[in-house]
Design a protein around this motif. Structure first.
Motif, PDB file in Angstrom:
ATOM      1  N   ASN A  16       0.781  -1.158   0.074  1.00 55.12           N
ATOM      2  CA  ASN A  16       0.008  -0.130   0.065  1.00 55.12           C
ATOM      3  C   ASN A  16       0.974   1.323  -0.133  1.00 55.12           C
ATOM      4  O   ASN A  16       0.596   2.208  -0.665  1.00 55.12           O
ATOM      5  N   TYR A  17       2.104   1.238   0.815  1.00 54.94           N
ATOM      6  CA  TYR A  17       2.867   2.498   0.685  1.00 54.94           C
ATOM      7  C   TYR A  17       3.656   2.734  -0.483  1.00 54.94           C
ATOM      8  O   TYR A  17       3.597   3.805  -1.003  1.00 54.94           O
ATOM      9  N   VAL A  18       4.069   1.432  -0.882  1.00 54.80           N
ATOM     10  CA  VAL A  18       5.029   1.518  -2.223  1.00 54.80           C
ATOM     11  C   VAL A  18       3.894   2.011  -3.379  1.00 54.80           C
ATOM     12  O   VAL A  18       4.487   3.050  -4.160  1.00 54.80           O
ATOM     13  N   LEU A  19       2.795   1.639  -3.347  1.00 54.91           N
ATOM     14  CA  LEU A  19       1.917   2.435  -4.254  1.00 54.91           C
ATOM     15  C   LEU A  19       1.409   3.494  -4.062  1.00 54.91           C
ATOM     16  O   LEU A  19       1.805   4.593  -5.154  1.00 54.91           O
ATOM     17  N   TYR A  20       1.289   3.967  -3.065  1.00 54.88           N
ATOM     18  CA  TYR A  20       0.996   5.353  -2.641  1.00 54.88           C
ATOM     19  C   TYR A  20       2.444   6.259  -3.090  1.00 54.88           C
ATOM     20  O   TYR A  20       1.852   7.551  -3.742  1.00 54.88           O
ATOM     21  N   ILE A  21       3.633   5.883  -2.806  1.00 52.11           N
ATOM     22  CA  ILE A  21       4.625   6.582  -3.095  1.00 52.11           C
ATOM     23  C   ILE A  21       4.917   6.706  -4.453  1.00 52.11           C
ATOM     24  O   ILE A  21       5.124   7.823  -5.161  1.00 52.11           O
ATOM     25  N   LEU A  22       4.685   5.739  -5.232  1.00 51.25           N
ATOM     26  CA  LEU A  22       4.788   5.581  -6.624  1.00 51.25           C
ATOM     27  C   LEU A  22       3.946   6.612  -7.495  1.00 51.25           C
ATOM     28  O   LEU A  22       4.177   7.112  -8.332  1.00 51.25           O
ATOM     29  N   SER A  23       2.523   6.505  -6.890  1.00 51.03           N
ATOM     30  CA  SER A  23       1.535   7.685  -7.357  1.00 51.03           C
ATOM     31  C   SER A  23       2.149   9.196  -7.214  1.00 51.03           C
ATOM     32  O   SER A  23       1.871   9.776  -8.058  1.00 51.03           O
ATOM     33  N   LEU A  24       2.648   9.482  -5.971  1.00 47.54           N
ATOM     34  CA  LEU A  24       3.227  10.630  -5.774  1.00 47.54           C
ATOM     35  C   LEU A  24       4.351  10.999  -6.662  1.00 47.54           C
ATOM     36  O   LEU A  24       4.165  12.191  -7.166  1.00 47.54           O
ATOM     37  N   LEU A  25       5.042  10.119  -6.916  1.00 51.98           N
ATOM     38  CA  LEU A  25       6.378  10.419  -7.771  1.00 51.98           C
ATOM     39  C   LEU A  25       5.760  10.598  -9.121  1.00 51.98           C
ATOM     40  O   LEU A  25       6.155  11.358  -9.844  1.00 51.98           O
ATOM     41  N   ALA A  45      12.309   0.767   5.692  1.00 52.78           N
ATOM     42  CA  ALA A  45      13.391   0.416   4.805  1.00 52.78           C
ATOM     43  C   ALA A  45      13.157  -0.486   3.477  1.00 52.78           C
ATOM     44  O   ALA A  45      13.399  -0.234   2.279  1.00 52.78           O
ATOM     45  N   HIS A  46      12.073  -1.324   3.650  1.00 55.49           N
ATOM     46  CA  HIS A  46      11.599  -2.313   2.770  1.00 55.49           C
ATOM     47  C   HIS A  46      10.764  -1.515   1.487  1.00 55.49           C
ATOM     48  O   HIS A  46      11.023  -1.732   0.465  1.00 55.49           O
ATOM     49  N   VAL A  47       9.968  -0.529   2.048  1.00 57.47           N
ATOM     50  CA  VAL A  47       9.039   0.342   1.124  1.00 57.47           C
ATOM     51  C   VAL A  47      10.220   1.093   0.430  1.00 57.47           C
ATOM     52  O   VAL A  47       9.888   1.112  -0.984  1.00 57.47           O
ATOM     53  N   THR A  48      11.049   1.696   1.049  1.00 56.08           N
ATOM     54  CA  THR A  48      11.800   2.635   0.123  1.00 56.08           C
ATOM     55  C   THR A  48      12.727   1.885  -0.846  1.00 56.08           C
ATOM     56  O   THR A  48      12.911   2.588  -2.066  1.00 56.08           O
ATOM     57  N   GLU A  49      13.158   0.803  -0.412  1.00 53.77           N
ATOM     58  CA  GLU A  49      13.904  -0.213  -1.411  1.00 53.77           C
ATOM     59  C   GLU A  49      13.188  -0.639  -2.706  1.00 53.77           C
ATOM     60  O   GLU A  49      13.524  -0.618  -3.636  1.00 53.77           O
ATOM     61  N   SER A  50      11.931  -0.929  -2.175  1.00 51.85           N
ATOM     62  CA  SER A  50      10.870  -1.329  -3.479  1.00 51.85           C
ATOM     63  C   SER A  50      10.824  -0.439  -4.421  1.00 51.85           C
ATOM     64  O   SER A  50      10.824  -0.572  -5.456  1.00 51.85           O
ATOM     65  N   VAL A  51      10.482   1.141  -3.899  1.00 53.39           N
ATOM     66  CA  VAL A  51      10.499   2.043  -4.734  1.00 53.39           C
ATOM     67  C   VAL A  51      11.418   2.349  -5.649  1.00 53.39           C
ATOM     68  O   VAL A  51      11.205   2.469  -6.778  1.00 53.39           O
ATOM     69  N   ASN A  52      12.649   2.294  -5.009  1.00 55.17           N
ATOM     70  CA  ASN A  52      13.876   2.366  -6.113  1.00 55.17           C
ATOM     71  C   ASN A  52      13.854   1.304  -6.947  1.00 55.17           C
ATOM     72  O   ASN A  52      14.150   1.691  -8.081  1.00 55.17           O
ATOM     73  N   ARG A  53      13.851   0.124  -6.820  1.00 56.87           N
ATOM     74  CA  ARG A  53      13.768  -0.979  -7.507  1.00 56.87           C
ATOM     75  C   ARG A  53      12.614  -0.773  -8.672  1.00 56.87           C
ATOM     76  O   ARG A  53      12.956  -1.002  -9.911  1.00 56.87           O
ATOM     77  N   LEU A  54      11.365  -0.541  -8.172  1.00 62.22           N
ATOM     78  CA  LEU A  54      10.377  -0.521  -9.149  1.00 62.22           C
ATOM     79  C   LEU A  54      10.389   0.677 -10.224  1.00 62.22           C
ATOM     80  O   LEU A  54       9.925   0.847 -11.246  1.00 62.22           O
ATOM     81  N   THR A  55      11.260   1.784  -9.744  1.00 61.22           N
ATOM     82  CA  THR A  55      11.126   3.021 -10.695  1.00 61.22           C
ATOM     83  C   THR A  55      12.664   2.856 -11.685  1.00 61.22           C
ATOM     84  O   THR A  55      13.004   3.675 -12.179  1.00 61.22           O
ATOM     85  N   GLY A  56      13.208   1.718 -11.350  1.00 59.69           N
ATOM     86  CA  GLY A  56      14.565   1.332 -12.073  1.00 59.69           C
ATOM     87  C   GLY A  56      15.546   2.092 -11.772  1.00 59.69           C
ATOM     88  O   GLY A  56      16.439   2.533 -12.600  1.00 59.69           O
ATOM     89  N   GLY A  57      15.604   2.469 -10.552  1.00 62.11           N
ATOM     90  CA  GLY A  57      16.864   3.300 -10.044  1.00 62.11           C
ATOM     91  C   GLY A  57      16.596   4.860 -10.195  1.00 62.11           C
ATOM     92  O   GLY A  57      17.380   5.623 -10.045  1.00 62.11           O
ATOM     93  N   LYS A  58      15.494   5.387 -10.534  1.00 63.06           N
ATOM     94  CA  LYS A  58      15.073   6.846 -10.950  1.00 63.06           C
ATOM     95  C   LYS A  58      14.938   7.333  -9.714  1.00 63.06           C
ATOM     96  O   LYS A  58      14.297   8.535  -9.484  1.00 63.06           O
ATOM     97  N   THR A  59      15.001   7.116  -8.568  1.00 65.48           N
ATOM     98  CA  THR A  59      15.142   7.750  -7.163  1.00 65.48           C
ATOM     99  C   THR A  59      16.196   7.369  -6.526  1.00 65.48           C
ATOM    100  O   THR A  59      17.240   6.452  -6.669  1.00 65.48           O
ATOM    101  N   LYS A  60      17.071   8.154  -5.661  1.00 62.98           N
ATOM    102  CA  LYS A  60      17.790   8.205  -4.825  1.00 62.98           C
ATOM    103  C   LYS A  60      17.539   8.473  -3.202  1.00 62.98           C
ATOM    104  O   LYS A  60      16.584   9.373  -2.913  1.00 62.98           O
ATOM    105  N   TYR A  61      18.392   7.892  -2.314  1.00 66.38           N
ATOM    106  CA  TYR A  61      18.170   8.279  -1.006  1.00 66.38           C
ATOM    107  C   TYR A  61      18.736   9.773  -0.789  1.00 66.38           C
ATOM    108  O   TYR A  61      20.023   9.925  -0.930  1.00 66.38           O
ATOM    109  N   GLY A  62      18.259  10.481  -0.034  1.00 70.99           N
ATOM    110  CA  GLY A  62      18.669  11.764   0.411  1.00 70.99           C
ATOM    111  C   GLY A  62      19.114  11.519   1.870  1.00 70.99           C
ATOM    112  O   GLY A  62      19.982  10.482   2.335  1.00 70.99           O
ATOM    113  N   GLU A  63      18.690  12.528   2.806  1.00 70.90           N
ATOM    114  CA  GLU A  63      19.303  12.235   4.118  1.00 70.90           C
ATOM    115  C   GLU A  63      18.420  11.261   5.107  1.00 70.90           C
ATOM    116  O   GLU A  63      17.161  11.177   4.803  1.00 70.90           O
ATOM    117  N   ILE A  64      19.137  10.460   5.658  1.00 73.87           N
ATOM    118  CA  ILE A  64      18.470   9.335   6.553  1.00 73.87           C
ATOM    119  C   ILE A  64      18.972   9.675   8.243  1.00 73.87           C
ATOM    120  O   ILE A  64      19.816   9.800   8.483  1.00 73.87           O
TER     121      ILE A  64
END
Length: 91
Positions: A16-25, A45-64
Motif C-alpha cells: 500500500n505504501y509502495v503504491l502510494y509513493i509511486l503515485s506521488l512520484l 526500509a523495505h518500502v523505500t528499497e521497493s520504490v527504488n527498484r520499481l522505478t528502475g533506479g530513478k530515485t535516490k536516498y537523501g538524508e536518513i
C-alpha cells in the motif's frame, strides 16, 4: 503538489505504501520523506528499497535520520526508536 510529501508507515501492508509513493512520484513530487517508529522501521526500509527498484533506479536516498522519541506521560514515558528516509526523484 508540494515540494516535500511525508508518508507515515504504519500497520498497513508494505505494498500500500509502495503504491502510494509511486503515485506521488508520478504526480510530480520531487522529495518524499518516509517516517516510521518502532517495529515499522524495517517496513520503511523495505518500502523505500521497493520504490527504488520499481522505478528502475530513478530515485535516490537523501538524508536518513535515526533517532528516538519520548512517548507517553512524563511519569510513564518510553523512548521509541524512529527513522526518516528521504526519497528524491531523479525524473
Amino acid at each position: 503538489m508540494s515540494a516535500t510529501e511525508i508518508v507515515y508507515i504504519g500497520e498497513k501492508p508494505a505494498s500500500n505504501y509502495v503504491l502510494y509513493i509511486l503515485s506521488l512520484l508520478k504526480k510530480g513530487s520531487r522529495k518524499i520523506i518516509v517516517k516510521a517508529r518502532g517495529n515499522n522501521i524495517s517496513k520503511a526500509a523495505h518500502v523505500t528499497e521497493s520504490v527504488n527498484r520499481l522505478t528502475g533506479g530513478k530515485t535516490k536516498y537523501g538524508e536518513i535520520k535515526i533517532y528516538s522519541e519520548e512517548v507517553g506521560e512524563e511519569a510513564e514515558s518510553k523512548s521509541i526508536p524512529a527513522i526518516e528516509i528521504e526519497v528524491i526523484s531523479l525524473l
